[in-house]
Design a protein around this motif. Sequence first.
Motif, PDB file in Angstrom:
ATOM      1  N   HIS A 279       0.855  -1.184   0.000  1.00  0.00           N
ATOM      2  CA  HIS A 279       0.000   0.000   0.000  1.00  0.00           C
ATOM      3  C   HIS A 279       0.895   1.238   0.000  1.00  0.00           C
ATOM      4  CE1 HIS A 279      -3.586  -2.369   0.936  1.00  0.00           C
ATOM      5  NE2 HIS A 279      -2.919  -2.928   1.935  1.00  0.00           N
TER       6      HIS A 279
ATOM      7  N   SER B  75      -2.728   0.458  -4.161  1.00  0.00           N
ATOM      8  CA  SER B  75      -2.377  -0.829  -3.572  1.00  0.00           C
ATOM      9  C   SER B  75      -1.966  -1.795  -4.679  1.00  0.00           C
ATOM     10  CB  SER B  75      -3.560  -1.426  -2.793  1.00  0.00           C
ATOM     11  OG  SER B  75      -3.920  -0.601  -1.709  1.00  0.00           O
TER      12      SER B  75
ATOM     13  N   THR C 196       3.053  -0.967   4.087  1.00  0.00           N
ATOM     14  CA  THR C 196       2.442   0.336   3.842  1.00  0.00           C
ATOM     15  C   THR C 196       3.527   1.405   3.828  1.00  0.00           C
ATOM     16  OG1 THR C 196       0.388  -0.350   4.920  1.00  0.00           O
ATOM     17  CG2 THR C 196       0.747   2.013   4.641  1.00  0.00           C
TER      18      THR C 196
END
Length: 364
Positions: free
Chosen positions: A50, A58, A108
């Motif tokens: 992400h 994503s 992330t």
Amino acid sequence: MISCRAPGKLFIAGEYAVVEPGHLAVLTAVDRYATATVTGVSAGTATTLHSDLDGGVSLTLGRDGDRLVPATPDATVPAAFAYVFAAASVLDRLRAERGIDSGAYTLTVSADLGDADGRKYGLGSSAAVTVATVAALGRFHGLELTAMDRYRLAVLATIAVNPRASCGDVAVSTWGGWLAYGSPDRAVVAATAAADGIDAALRATWPGLSIRPLPTPTGLDLRVGWTGNPASTPALVGAASRTKGDRTVFNARSNECVTRLRTAIEADDSAGVGSEIDHARELLLDLDASAGLGIMTPRLRALCAAGAAVGAAAKPSGAGGGDCGIALVDRAHPAASTELTDRWVAAGIRPLPLRTHPFEGETA
């Protein structure tokens, strides 16, 4: 959950020359960051990337034999994930070489290296994202990486996307502080990794590589102005690479300038530092005039002129064509900083309140 961050960068001197192996630059890390956070997920769950860059995207990963691959219909990597995916792939190869079992994860990535509307400041977001990703995944996979390992892995990831990158930004995002940097021969590095593996590339000699921490100048304030116009470093560097005749003389003079600058920084010689910053600007102006690269935009010219008007040394930082410029202002004359800010704002240049991110760790 594992979270690692890496600072952005500014080139102080040596741009363009440092893309050639063994050539020199001085850079500093700044207190804007990319952060990579890794969370393990249960077996049978896909690995997912992400990013809050480029509006938030994503990417789900799968495997083709022993390789990580994007689970997209055409198996391509979106541009927003080029460096993150390259870093994940390099770390996965090293994990496999060391016989460590794979585990699925969610990664992330976030960054505060640009404006609120998504425009980048030119602070090395790609390098910072790559370095942060390498650090976080290195811990997740239990690889026990040194700072030099993290730098080398981030270089391998970076040159998989952009083979001409000097990776000076990678170095300063790894260690922080002010650094004197000599670029390695990336073709040799890539060939070693391809022939002998990632672990072998970590242990090998990298021709041309030099990394040396420098003290932060005590008598000068580093001021940073953003032109509001993002620039493409790969495009400008690629155009410069096609001017070989001009580059030979430029590279030699740039190395001489950077060597003198390094000496002045180590001696805390403010006047000497300022003189070499001005010299580095003039070298860029000469290269721009001979090669027509568009390094000096009208706002970068205004940024430098404002610096000269208040007695500061000023130049573009990085490839130019937009992005940031720097000015080094004598701390004994605080009024000069105020006047510089006023002149920049009047010229449409945004002062960025950046400070040096300190040096961390050993380079050996």
